[in-house]
Every structure is written in C-alpha cells, then in structure tokens.
Scaffold this motif. Structure first.
Motif, PDB file in Angstrom:
ATOM      1  N   GLU A   1       0.827  -1.215   0.000  1.00 21.68           N
ATOM      2  CA  GLU A   1       0.000   0.000   0.000  1.00 21.68           C
ATOM      3  C   GLU A   1       0.859   1.263   0.000  1.00 21.68           C
ATOM      4  OE1 GLU A   1      -2.607  -0.385   3.311  1.00 21.68           O
ATOM      5  OE2 GLU A   1      -3.868  -1.912   2.330  1.00 21.68           O
ATOM      6  N   SER A   2       2.030   1.193   0.626  1.00 20.02           N
ATOM      7  CA  SER A   2       2.890   2.374   0.648  1.00 20.02           C
ATOM      8  C   SER A   2       3.350   2.753  -0.763  1.00 20.02           C
ATOM      9  CB  SER A   2       4.102   2.136   1.564  1.00 20.02           C
ATOM     10  OG  SER A   2       5.029   1.229   0.984  1.00 20.02           O
ATOM     11  N   PHE A   3       3.495   1.746  -1.648  1.00 18.73           N
ATOM     12  CA  PHE A   3       3.965   2.015  -3.005  1.00 18.73           C
ATOM     13  C   PHE A   3       2.908   2.674  -3.885  1.00 18.73           C
ATOM     14  CE2 PHE A   3       7.281  -0.920  -1.774  1.00 18.73           C
ATOM     15  CZ  PHE A   3       8.396  -0.435  -2.443  1.00 18.73           C
ATOM     16  N   VAL A   4       1.668   2.642  -3.451  1.00 21.18           N
ATOM     17  CA  VAL A   4       0.609   3.290  -4.245  1.00 21.18           C
ATOM     18  C   VAL A   4       0.037   4.491  -3.499  1.00 21.18           C
ATOM     19  CG1 VAL A   4       0.007   1.180  -5.488  1.00 21.18           C
ATOM     20  CG2 VAL A   4      -1.148   1.698  -3.326  1.00 21.18           C
ATOM     21  N   SER A   5       0.740   4.941  -2.463  1.00 25.81           N
ATOM     22  CA  SER A   5       0.248   6.057  -1.658  1.00 25.81           C
ATOM     23  C   SER A   5       0.611   7.398  -2.289  1.00 25.81           C
ATOM     24  CB  SER A   5       0.838   5.991  -0.250  1.00 25.81           C
ATOM     25  OG  SER A   5       2.229   6.266  -0.278  1.00 25.81           O
ATOM     26  N   GLU A   6      -0.145   8.432  -1.914  1.00 32.12           N
ATOM     27  CA  GLU A   6       0.158   9.788  -2.364  1.00 32.12           C
ATOM     28  C   GLU A   6       1.522  10.240  -1.845  1.00 32.12           C
ATOM     29  OE1 GLU A   6      -1.478  11.758  -4.448  1.00 32.12           O
ATOM     30  OE2 GLU A   6      -2.920  10.133  -4.812  1.00 32.12           O
ATOM     31  N   ASP A   7       1.855   9.820  -0.622  1.00 30.57           N
ATOM     32  CA  ASP A   7       3.131  10.242  -0.062  1.00 30.57           C
ATOM     33  C   ASP A   7       4.314   9.639  -0.828  1.00 30.57           C
ATOM     34  OD1 ASP A   7       2.071  11.915   1.789  1.00 30.57           O
ATOM     35  OD2 ASP A   7       2.552  10.703   3.550  1.00 30.57           O
ATOM     36  N   TYR A   8       4.167   8.426  -1.307  1.00 29.96           N
ATOM     37  CA  TYR A   8       5.247   7.827  -2.097  1.00 29.96           C
ATOM     38  C   TYR A   8       5.450   8.612  -3.392  1.00 29.96           C
ATOM     39  CZ  TYR A   8       7.711   4.520  -5.112  1.00 29.96           C
ATOM     40  OH  TYR A   8       8.617   3.938  -5.975  1.00 29.96           O
ATOM     41  N   ARG A   9       4.332   8.949  -4.037  1.00 28.33           N
ATOM     42  CA  ARG A   9       4.438   9.735  -5.271  1.00 28.33           C
ATOM     43  C   ARG A   9       5.083  11.092  -5.008  1.00 28.33           C
ATOM     44  NH1 ARG A   9      -0.661   7.176  -5.987  1.00 28.33           N
ATOM     45  NH2 ARG A   9      -0.677   5.793  -7.806  1.00 28.33           N
ATOM     46  N   GLU A  10       4.681  11.707  -3.884  1.00 25.95           N
ATOM     47  CA  GLU A  10       5.254  13.005  -3.526  1.00 25.95           C
ATOM     48  C   GLU A  10       6.737  12.864  -3.204  1.00 25.95           C
ATOM     49  OE1 GLU A  10       6.107  16.917  -2.195  1.00 25.95           O
ATOM     50  OE2 GLU A  10       4.723  16.052  -3.661  1.00 25.95           O
ATOM     51  N   GLY A  11       7.113  11.807  -2.491  1.00 23.72           N
ATOM     52  CA  GLY A  11       8.518  11.590  -2.146  1.00 23.72           C
ATOM     53  C   GLY A  11       9.382  11.420  -3.372  1.00 23.72           C
ATOM     54  N   VAL A  12       8.925  10.625  -4.333  1.00 26.35           N
ATOM     55  CA  VAL A  12       9.686  10.399  -5.563  1.00 26.35           C
ATOM     56  C   VAL A  12       9.796  11.692  -6.372  1.00 26.35           C
ATOM     57  CG1 VAL A  12       9.675   9.207  -7.785  1.00 26.35           C
ATOM     58  CG2 VAL A  12       9.124   7.947  -5.691  1.00 26.35           C
ATOM     59  N   THR A  13       8.673  12.402  -6.499  1.00 20.81           N
ATOM     60  CA  THR A  13       8.667  13.652  -7.264  1.00 20.81           C
ATOM     61  C   THR A  13       9.606  14.677  -6.635  1.00 20.81           C
ATOM     62  OG1 THR A  13       6.377  13.270  -7.944  1.00 20.81           O
ATOM     63  CG2 THR A  13       7.215  15.515  -8.147  1.00 20.81           C
ATOM     64  N   ALA A  14       9.534  14.799  -5.311  1.00 15.38           N
ATOM     65  CA  ALA A  14      10.389  15.761  -4.614  1.00 15.38           C
ATOM     66  C   ALA A  14      11.867  15.409  -4.783  1.00 15.38           C
ATOM     67  CB  ALA A  14      10.020  15.805  -3.132  1.00 15.38           C
ATOM     68  N   PHE A  15      12.177  14.113  -4.730  1.00 14.79           N
ATOM     69  CA  PHE A  15      13.569  13.665  -4.915  1.00 14.79           C
ATOM     70  C   PHE A  15      14.075  14.052  -6.306  1.00 14.79           C
ATOM     71  CE2 PHE A  15      16.612  10.437  -6.358  1.00 14.79           C
ATOM     72  CZ  PHE A  15      17.581  10.556  -5.374  1.00 14.79           C
ATOM     73  N   LEU A  16      13.241  13.806  -7.325  1.00 12.89           N
ATOM     74  CA  LEU A  16      13.639  14.109  -8.695  1.00 12.89           C
ATOM     75  C   LEU A  16      13.739  15.611  -8.927  1.00 12.89           C
ATOM     76  CD1 LEU A  16      11.493  11.451 -10.586  1.00 12.89           C
ATOM     77  CD2 LEU A  16      13.963  11.385 -10.165  1.00 12.89           C
ATOM     78  N   GLU A  17      12.900  16.369  -8.236  1.00 12.67           N
ATOM     79  CA  GLU A  17      12.913  17.827  -8.390  1.00 12.67           C
ATOM     80  C   GLU A  17      13.874  18.502  -7.421  1.00 12.67           C
ATOM     81  OE1 GLU A  17       8.864  19.070  -7.986  1.00 12.67           O
ATOM     82  OE2 GLU A  17       8.254  18.210  -9.921  1.00 12.67           O
TER      83      GLU A  17
END
Length: 264
Positions: free
Chosen positions: A239-255
């Motif tokens: 569930e953590s892999f499909v969470s909004e926070d995971y998406r935000e974490g990945v996006t923030a890392f890339l940005e």
C-alpha cells in the motif's frame, strides 16, 4: 482525574509535537496511581490527535524526570494484594500504550529517572539525557518483583546481563554508564538537551508518517518474534507504493526539493 492530578500531568501540542509534562516538582515527580492513569489518557489523546506526530515526555523540573512511585501509597493503596494489583495494572497499561502507540516517543531526561520514571522512559522509543541523568530500577531495595512487560522492555534495551545488574542491585547509574549499557540513546549538554530533543522530534515529524509508523509497527513485530511478513505487514508495504506520499517523495527527490507529505 482530579483537578490536582490534571495539574500534575498535562499536555501541550505545538508544531506536530505532543509534549506530556510530569509536574510534581516538590516531590521530584513521584508518581501516584492517578498520575499513572492520567498519563495513559494523555497518550491516548496524542494517539487520537492527527496534529501530533511525535510525543515527548518531560519534566517541569531539571532535578528529576521522575524519582519513581509515590512512597506514600506503599502503605495505603499498595499495601494489599488487591491494591497492588490495581496499581501494577495501571503501570503496565501506560507502558503498553507508549510502546504500541503508532507515533514515536522520546523521554527527555534531566536528574533522577528512577523506578516508575525509568519504566516510562524505557517504554519510549528514544531516551535523551543530559549529564545530570541518574537511572535505576529499584524493586530489590523494596522487596518487590518487576513486572514481565517492563522487564522485557529493559532486556531488549540493555541485554540480559545488564538487566540483571540493574534489577538485582537496584543501584543508581550515571548518564555515561547508562549510555554505555544502551539504556539511553544520547547525552547532551545541560543547556542543549531541550533544543536537541525537539530538533530530533522535528526531524521525525518532517518524515513520511506512513513510513515512520509502518516501521515502528514492523520493529515491534520483530521484537515479538515475527521474522517474515504477515498478511497485514505485506499489505502495508504494498500500500505504501501506491500512496500519495510515495508519489510526492519520488517527485520531490527528482525535483531536488523537500517533500510535502500529507499522511497524518
């Protein structure tokens, strides 16, 4: 809880941190039965408050986190088997609530942290002290036997040999020895303890809370003997892999920016 006991333990919430104060400085924060039950209620309040991400236990006096149980109740409430059982149940309820609370907890320790005070600190996830910290669990000096959950928490921290040292002798150890044993995590300068403790709590509060709470839950299960994912933990991981926070974490890392996690 009476008005008096509400003043002896109370809570403040600020910047995602729920601070639980022990406030009986004239008795070095000696813990009454009502204070134990009051502290358990405050842990529940923190657990249920979405604003709280981290819990800090602290004293309103630098002389003691808590010097232990109120000796006045030894010849009243704790002088019969029935009263002693009721009191012991209250201590175990608080320890369990702290240990199983999904939110991380920190004991901020100055001065005496003995008996029941040390029980509370040991139940927390972290223990930070200054050089004035003095630690001990003293049933051997009173003809008592420490309960199993509290003993388990102690053994997990310091190992069986050090736990035997602490419990068999009832001696008071200083902050340096406590750090060497693993009883505490850090020693800070006296004037830096508060800032360092809250800085660490803020660091946790800025992390993804789904990750923090999931990690605490799995660590607790490991300590209970589980070595592989259960259905519950496996689902939690996926569930953590499909969470909004995971998406935000990945996006923030890339940005290359700080993430803005929303789970609370």
């Amino acid at each position: 809880m009476s008005t008096t006991d509400q003043k002896r333990v109370y809570m403040k919430v600020e910047n995602g941190i729920g601070t639980i104060f022990i406030n009986r400085p004239e008795k070095r924060n000696a813990l009454t039965y009502d204070m134990w039950t009051g502290l358990a209620k405050l842990v529940d309040d923190c657990t249920n408050n979405k604003e709280v991400k981290v819990i800090i236990f602290r004293s309103t006096t630098e002389k003691a986190f808590s010097a232990g149980a109120d000796i006045g109740e030894f010849k009243t409430m704790r002088y019969t088997a029935e009263g002693a059982e009721k009191y012991n149940d209250a201590t175990m309820v608080l320890e369990e609530k702290i240990a199983k609370c999904p939110k991380p907890s920190i004991a901020m320790i100055s001065g005496f942290c003995v008996g029941g005070g040390c029980e509370i600190a040991v139940a927390c996830d972290f223990r930070f002290s200054n050089e004035t910290g003095r630690f001990g669990i003293t049933p051997a000096k009173l003809g008592l036997i420490y309960n199993t959950p509290g003993t388990k928490n102690l053994v997990e921290l310091v190992g069986p040999a050090n736990a035997k040292d602490i419990l068999f002798t009832g001696r008071i150890i200083d902050a340096d020895e406590a750090l060497h044993m693993g009883l505490i995590n850090r020693i800070f300068e006296k004037d830096a303890l508060e800032d360092q403790t809250y800085d660490f709590a803020n660091l946790i509060s800025q992390s993804a809370q789904m990750s923090v709470r999931g990690s605490k839950k799995i660590i607790n299960k490991v300590l209970e003997g589980e070595l592989e994912d259960s259905k519950e933990t496996a689902e939690m991981v996926i569930e953590s892999f499909v969470s909004e926070d995971y998406r935000e974490g990945v996006t923030a890392f890339l940005e290359k920016r700080k993430p803005n996690f929303r789970y609370s």
